[in-house]
Design a protein around this motif. Structure first.
Motif, PDB file in Angstrom:
ATOM      1  N   ASN A 462       8.035  19.116  37.072  1.00  0.00           N
ATOM      2  CA  ASN A 462       9.278  18.405  36.761  1.00  0.00           C
ATOM      3  C   ASN A 462      10.479  19.303  37.055  1.00  0.00           C
ATOM      4  OD1 ASN A 462      11.567  17.566  34.868  1.00  0.00           O
ATOM      5  ND2 ASN A 462      10.173  15.834  34.674  1.00  0.00           N
ATOM      6  N   ALA A 463      11.388  18.812  37.903  1.00  0.00           N
ATOM      7  CA  ALA A 463      12.543  19.615  38.320  1.00  0.00           C
ATOM      8  C   ALA A 463      13.485  19.904  37.157  1.00  0.00           C
ATOM      9  CB  ALA A 463      13.288  18.900  39.448  1.00  0.00           C
ATOM     10  N   ILE A 464      13.674  18.937  36.256  1.00  0.00           N
ATOM     11  CA  ILE A 464      14.568  19.181  35.111  1.00  0.00           C
ATOM     12  C   ILE A 464      13.976  20.260  34.212  1.00  0.00           C
ATOM     13  CG2 ILE A 464      15.673  18.150  33.094  1.00  0.00           C
ATOM     14  CD1 ILE A 464      15.670  15.502  34.503  1.00  0.00           C
ATOM     15  N   ALA A 465      12.664  20.215  34.018  1.00  0.00           N
ATOM     16  CA  ALA A 465      12.019  21.256  33.215  1.00  0.00           C
ATOM     17  C   ALA A 465      12.225  22.627  33.845  1.00  0.00           C
ATOM     18  CB  ALA A 465      10.531  20.959  33.062  1.00  0.00           C
ATOM     19  N   ARG A 466      12.096  22.704  35.161  1.00  0.00           N
ATOM     20  CA  ARG A 466      12.285  23.988  35.852  1.00  0.00           C
ATOM     21  C   ARG A 466      13.728  24.476  35.768  1.00  0.00           C
ATOM     22  NH1 ARG A 466       8.971  21.383  39.654  1.00  0.00           N
ATOM     23  NH2 ARG A 466      10.745  20.879  40.989  1.00  0.00           N
ATOM     24  N   ASP A 467      14.672  23.557  36.013  1.00  0.00           N
ATOM     25  CA  ASP A 467      16.068  23.962  36.159  1.00  0.00           C
ATOM     26  C   ASP A 467      16.780  24.174  34.825  1.00  0.00           C
ATOM     27  OD1 ASP A 467      15.611  23.718  38.862  1.00  0.00           O
ATOM     28  OD2 ASP A 467      16.569  21.751  39.042  1.00  0.00           O
ATOM     29  N   ARG A 468      16.446  23.361  33.831  1.00  0.00           N
ATOM     30  CA  ARG A 468      17.220  23.401  32.586  1.00  0.00           C
ATOM     31  C   ARG A 468      16.468  23.981  31.406  1.00  0.00           C
ATOM     32  NH1 ARG A 468      19.830  17.383  32.742  1.00  0.00           N
ATOM     33  NH2 ARG A 468      19.876  17.706  30.489  1.00  0.00           N
ATOM     34  N   TYR A 469      15.139  23.825  31.368  1.00  0.00           N
ATOM     35  CA  TYR A 469      14.397  24.270  30.187  1.00  0.00           C
ATOM     36  C   TYR A 469      13.728  25.633  30.385  1.00  0.00           C
ATOM     37  CZ  TYR A 469      15.254  19.816  27.973  1.00  0.00           C
ATOM     38  OH  TYR A 469      15.866  18.742  27.388  1.00  0.00           O
ATOM     39  N   VAL A 470      13.219  25.902  31.574  1.00  0.00           N
ATOM     40  CA  VAL A 470      12.576  27.193  31.812  1.00  0.00           C
ATOM     41  C   VAL A 470      13.527  28.363  31.531  1.00  0.00           C
ATOM     42  CG1 VAL A 470      11.711  28.702  33.656  1.00  0.00           C
ATOM     43  CG2 VAL A 470      10.719  26.430  33.322  1.00  0.00           C
ATOM     44  N   PRO A 471      14.814  28.316  31.940  1.00  0.00           N
ATOM     45  CA  PRO A 471      15.699  29.442  31.607  1.00  0.00           C
ATOM     46  C   PRO A 471      15.834  29.681  30.102  1.00  0.00           C
ATOM     47  CG  PRO A 471      16.665  28.116  33.356  1.00  0.00           C
ATOM     48  CD  PRO A 471      15.479  27.351  32.853  1.00  0.00           C
ATOM     49  N   ILE A 472      15.844  28.615  29.304  1.00  0.00           N
ATOM     50  CA  ILE A 472      15.924  28.786  27.846  1.00  0.00           C
ATOM     51  C   ILE A 472      14.652  29.448  27.335  1.00  0.00           C
ATOM     52  CG2 ILE A 472      16.123  27.590  25.625  1.00  0.00           C
ATOM     53  CD1 ILE A 472      17.655  25.371  27.083  1.00  0.00           C
ATOM     54  N   LEU A 473      13.499  28.980  27.811  1.00  0.00           N
ATOM     55  CA  LEU A 473      12.223  29.536  27.354  1.00  0.00           C
ATOM     56  C   LEU A 473      12.082  30.993  27.765  1.00  0.00           C
ATOM     57  CD1 LEU A 473       9.892  26.522  28.228  1.00  0.00           C
ATOM     58  CD2 LEU A 473      11.111  26.970  26.093  1.00  0.00           C
ATOM     59  N   ALA A 474      12.523  31.320  28.993  1.00  0.00           N
ATOM     60  CA  ALA A 474      12.435  32.704  29.457  1.00  0.00           C
ATOM     61  C   ALA A 474      13.353  33.609  28.654  1.00  0.00           C
ATOM     62  CB  ALA A 474      12.770  32.768  30.939  1.00  0.00           C
ATOM     63  N   ARG A 475      14.532  33.122  28.329  1.00  0.00           N
ATOM     64  CA  ARG A 475      15.497  33.931  27.574  1.00  0.00           C
ATOM     65  C   ARG A 475      14.952  34.332  26.214  1.00  0.00           C
ATOM     66  NH1 ARG A 475      19.435  31.100  28.904  1.00  0.00           N
ATOM     67  NH2 ARG A 475      19.627  29.654  27.167  1.00  0.00           N
ATOM     68  N   HIS A 476      14.162  33.435  25.610  1.00  0.00           N
ATOM     69  CA  HIS A 476      13.618  33.720  24.277  1.00  0.00           C
ATOM     70  C   HIS A 476      12.185  34.243  24.331  1.00  0.00           C
ATOM     71  CE1 HIS A 476      17.108  32.163  22.132  1.00  0.00           C
ATOM     72  NE2 HIS A 476      17.160  31.221  23.068  1.00  0.00           N
ATOM     73  N   ARG A 477      11.718  34.564  25.515  1.00  0.00           N
ATOM     74  CA  ARG A 477      10.436  35.239  25.718  1.00  0.00           C
ATOM     75  C   ARG A 477       9.292  34.519  24.995  1.00  0.00           C
ATOM     76  NH1 ARG A 477      10.159  40.129  27.645  1.00  0.00           N
ATOM     77  NH2 ARG A 477       8.567  40.838  26.177  1.00  0.00           N
ATOM     78  N   ILE A 478       9.182  33.232  25.277  1.00  0.00           N
ATOM     79  CA  ILE A 478       8.060  32.494  24.689  1.00  0.00           C
ATOM     80  C   ILE A 478       6.754  33.056  25.237  1.00  0.00           C
ATOM     81  CG2 ILE A 478       9.476  30.414  24.474  1.00  0.00           C
ATOM     82  CD1 ILE A 478       7.390  29.345  26.752  1.00  0.00           C
ATOM     83  N   ASP A 479       5.673  32.833  24.516  1.00  0.00           N
ATOM     84  CA  ASP A 479       4.392  33.401  24.924  1.00  0.00           C
ATOM     85  C   ASP A 479       3.636  32.523  25.908  1.00  0.00           C
ATOM     86  OD1 ASP A 479       3.964  35.918  23.143  1.00  0.00           O
ATOM     87  OD2 ASP A 479       4.823  34.398  21.824  1.00  0.00           O
ATOM     88  N   LEU A 480       3.820  31.192  25.831  1.00  0.00           N
ATOM     89  CA  LEU A 480       3.054  30.304  26.707  1.00  0.00           C
ATOM     90  C   LEU A 480       3.650  28.910  26.628  1.00  0.00           C
ATOM     91  CD1 LEU A 480       0.413  30.226  28.477  1.00  0.00           C
ATOM     92  CD2 LEU A 480      -0.763  29.412  26.417  1.00  0.00           C
ATOM     93  N   ILE A 481       3.695  28.210  27.769  1.00  0.00           N
ATOM     94  CA  ILE A 481       4.020  26.785  27.784  1.00  0.00           C
ATOM     95  C   ILE A 481       2.819  26.042  28.354  1.00  0.00           C
ATOM     96  CG2 ILE A 481       5.267  27.030  29.987  1.00  0.00           C
ATOM     97  CD1 ILE A 481       6.900  24.531  29.159  1.00  0.00           C
ATOM     98  N   VAL A 482       2.407  24.978  27.673  1.00  0.00           N
ATOM     99  CA  VAL A 482       1.261  24.175  28.087  1.00  0.00           C
ATOM    100  C   VAL A 482       1.744  22.737  28.296  1.00  0.00           C
ATOM    101  CG1 VAL A 482      -1.114  23.495  27.585  1.00  0.00           C
ATOM    102  CG2 VAL A 482      -0.203  25.637  26.636  1.00  0.00           C
ATOM    103  N   SER A 483       1.416  22.157  29.425  1.00  0.00           N
ATOM    104  CA  SER A 483       1.826  20.785  29.742  1.00  0.00           C
ATOM    105  C   SER A 483       0.616  19.975  30.171  1.00  0.00           C
ATOM    106  CB  SER A 483       2.888  20.785  30.849  1.00  0.00           C
ATOM    107  OG  SER A 483       2.350  21.311  32.047  1.00  0.00           O
ATOM    108  N   GLY A 484       0.838  18.686  30.407  1.00  0.00           N
ATOM    109  CA  GLY A 484      -0.195  17.785  30.902  1.00  0.00           C
ATOM    110  C   GLY A 484       0.331  17.012  32.091  1.00  0.00           C
ATOM    111  N   HIS A 485       0.243  15.680  32.018  1.00  0.00           N
ATOM    112  CA  HIS A 485       0.780  14.745  33.012  1.00  0.00           C
ATOM    113  C   HIS A 485      -0.040  14.737  34.290  1.00  0.00           C
ATOM    114  CE1 HIS A 485       3.633  11.794  34.112  1.00  0.00           C
ATOM    115  NE2 HIS A 485       4.341  12.523  34.960  1.00  0.00           N
ATOM    116  N   ASP A 486      -0.328  15.904  34.864  1.00  0.00           N
ATOM    117  CA  ASP A 486      -1.255  15.967  35.990  1.00  0.00           C
ATOM    118  C   ASP A 486      -2.649  16.257  35.456  1.00  0.00           C
ATOM    119  OD1 ASP A 486       0.090  15.327  38.335  1.00  0.00           O
ATOM    120  OD2 ASP A 486       1.023  17.296  38.465  1.00  0.00           O
ATOM    121  N   HIS A 487      -3.614  15.455  35.897  1.00  0.00           N
ATOM    122  CA  HIS A 487      -4.955  15.468  35.311  1.00  0.00           C
ATOM    123  C   HIS A 487      -5.823  16.534  35.978  1.00  0.00           C
ATOM    124  CE1 HIS A 487      -4.084  10.918  34.521  1.00  0.00           C
ATOM    125  NE2 HIS A 487      -3.257  11.733  33.881  1.00  0.00           N
TER     126      HIS A 487
END
Length: 569
Positions: A462-487
């Motif tokens: 998802n482009a919005i996830a990459r462009d708008r949410y990944v920078p927030i997650l990287a800034r706060h040094r999350i340990d892992l993101i897990v998604s679905g949608h693709d089987h």
């Protein structure tokens, strides 16, 4: 070395059809069978010209009408037919089944009549369980009294159902008031319509009657805190419910919920790090004894199971659940698409039947997927938190969005709503939530979402996830993101973000689009380290580090070994 599975077609596969004999149902109805699927019917069918494909069935279907985007287009659907003159007591037709449409027509509606007998020894019925397998909208009358109306908001006899209905059998629970049933012969009348996606309707039906009322769904262990727990259960209407519970197997304490349909028990002052037993009693029914544990203390090992994208893959889902019950988990988190059509209660009935043992013993936290909300947004009034017991909404969360967070001991779980990525409120909340979590010095931060930033499956990330949410997650040094949608299963790291795609919960598997044999080279780097087209679940073991073990439905490892990540707090 990257783990690679064989590929198949690149288009999004459909779910396999359910068997027509209804053997897919897991919960057997209670009571006396009054009507079997082989009962004799009489049908009166109304046909209309087939809708031309270039008009677009969806544009003129009930989906747009219900959502207020368009009026009913009767000039497209054909001149309205008349309801049978003696409906719902009799019809003029004599067909024994709903006939298939010809090449140039559609069956716009079918009106059917059948009967069932009530013997003197069957007096005193309290509830009826009407099981229907139908497409796509249906209304039902018993002795002239309407008892069911589902997916039919347009009164025209040739109107379309509001949206497509899936293949699951759906059970309707009907309280019996004195005028409803009579000794001797009773008449059951059914009106069924297709949606704009089909050229004709279908129906199968069976009816059961019982003299008692009891539990319909649950119990669900909706939440567990350090010294608190919430248990929810749904019953037939007008019943009080009792929760018996205690430390270990004693069950020497009781909580009572007054007469109603949904009962929520909140337990407080529980002993920390302790096994507790409980059962629920309502009417003539009693659940088996179940047990759960209050969470371990901060710093001690935590085990979390993760899976997603079940949709119509029930047998695989059942196998995953059985494996996870043996994993010694503290909680289960889900990457979404628990059902094929969230607007179909039959799908949710099937889901809750399969997950019953898990939901009664472990907290279950889902990220809400696109399929969980319905079909093409048709059921806009339906809320995911009404279907499933989600934690309380964060302050200021807009209606119709379902992001939230939850701590399991000192592990912080964040659930994003990928259906509402565009809402700035979610980004603002996420930033503040992660700041607060880091201030509490949580041990690990795990983020779950349905449509994630990276994938080599059909959807491609998802482009919005990459462009708008990944920078927030990287800034706060999350340990892992897990998604679905693709089987499929995919693991990688990019820009300081470790990610996993876990969409192998039962739905038809997707092809790997690029970067594997017989597929083109990927256009952009996604940091992929492993990918596989297999059904699976994950176990996260969080201690001094984070161990991630992807497992197949038989419990064997999907990769050659578990993967270890250093925690980033």
């Amino acid at each position: 070395m990257a783990l690679v599975a064989t590929t198949a077609r690149a288009d999004e596969p459909d779910e396999p059809p359910e068997p027509a004999n209804g053997s897919a149902a897991l919960d057997l109805p209670r009571g006396t069978q009054l009507l079997t699927p082989s009962a004799s019917w009489q049908w009166q069918v109304f046909s209309m010209p087939r809708i031309a494909p270039q008009i677009g069935a969806v544009a003129i279907s009930g989906v747009d009408a219900v959502a207020g985007r368009a009026p009913a287009a009767l000039d497209v659907l054909g001149t309205p037919a008349a309801v049978p003159a003696r409906w719902p007591y009799a019809i003029d037709g004599a067909a024994r089944a709903i006939r298939a449409p010809t090449d140039d027509e559609r069956v716009a509606a079918a009106f059917g009549i059948t009967s069932f007998a009530l013997a003197p020894g069957q007096r005193g019925m309290e509830m009826l369980e009407l099981r229907l397998r139908y497409q796509d909208g249906v209304a039902v009358w018993i002795n002239g009294i309407e008892v069911v109306r589902q997916g039919l908001s347009t009164p025209s006899p040739n109107g379309l159902a509001d949206h497509p209905h899936g293949p699951e059998w759906e059970t309707f629970y009907i309280p019996v008031a004195p005028p409803l049933l009579r000794l001797g012969i009773n008449t059951l009348a059914v009106e069924v319509h297709p949606s704009g996606r089909r050229s004709g309707p279908m129906l199968a039906a069976e009816l059961y009657g019982r003299r008692d009322r009891g539990i319909r769904r649950g119990p669900v262990l909706a939440d567990v805190g350090a010294t608190t727990a919430t248990v929810a259960v749904e019953t037939d209407p007008g019943l009080a419910a009792v929760l018996e519970w205690g430390v270990g197997d004693r069950m020497d304490r009781r909580e009572t919920s007054p007469a109603g349909r949904r009962h929520v028990f909140t337990l407080t002052g529980l002993p920390a790090k302790t096994r507790l037993g409980y059962r629920v009693i309502a009417g003539a029914t009693q659940t088996p004894p179940y047990a759960f544990r209050t969470p371990p203390s901060a710093g001690t090992p935590i085990r979390i199971g993760i899976y997603g994208d079940v949709r119509g893959g029930h047998e695989t889902h059942r196998a995953l659940i059985e494996q996870m019950l043996d994993e010694g988990l503290d909680a289960v988190a889900v990457t979404g698409d628990m059902v094929l059509r969230g607007s179909d209660d039959g799908d949710w009935q099937r889901f809750f039947a399969i997950t019953r043992e898990l939901l009664a013993q472990l907290p279950y936290f889902p990220a809400v997927g696109n399929h969980d909300l319905g079909w093409d947004g048709a059921d806009v009034a339906r809320r995911a938190d009404e279907i499933f017991a989600l934690p309380a909404a964060p302050s200021g969360r807009p209606a119709g969005s379902f992001y939230y967070s939850r701590d399991v001991a000192d592990v912080h779980l964040v659930f994003l709503d990928s259906n509402n990525y565009e809402r700035p409120e979610q980004e603002t909340w996420l930033e503040a939530d992660l700041v607060a979590a880091r201030r509490r010095n949580v041990r690990a931060i795990i983020v779950l979402t349905h449509d994630g930033p990276y994938s080599r499956g059909y959807h491609g990330g998802n482009a919005i996830a990459r462009d708008r949410y990944v920078p927030i997650l990287a800034r706060h040094r999350i340990d892992l993101i897990v998604s679905g949608h693709d089987h499929l299963y995919m693991r990688g790291e990019l820009g300081g973000i470790r990610y996993i795609v876990s969409g192998g919960g039962g739905a038809s598997l997707y092809s790997i689009r690029c970067g594997v044999p017989r597929r083109p080279k990927c256009r952009t780097d996604d940091g992929m380290a492993a990918v596989a087209k297999e059904h699976h679940y994950l176990v996260l073991a969080i201690g001094k580090d984070l161990e991630m073990c992807p497992r197949r439905a038989d419990g064997t490892l999907l990769e050659s070994k578990c993967v270890r990540y250093q925690l980033r707090r």
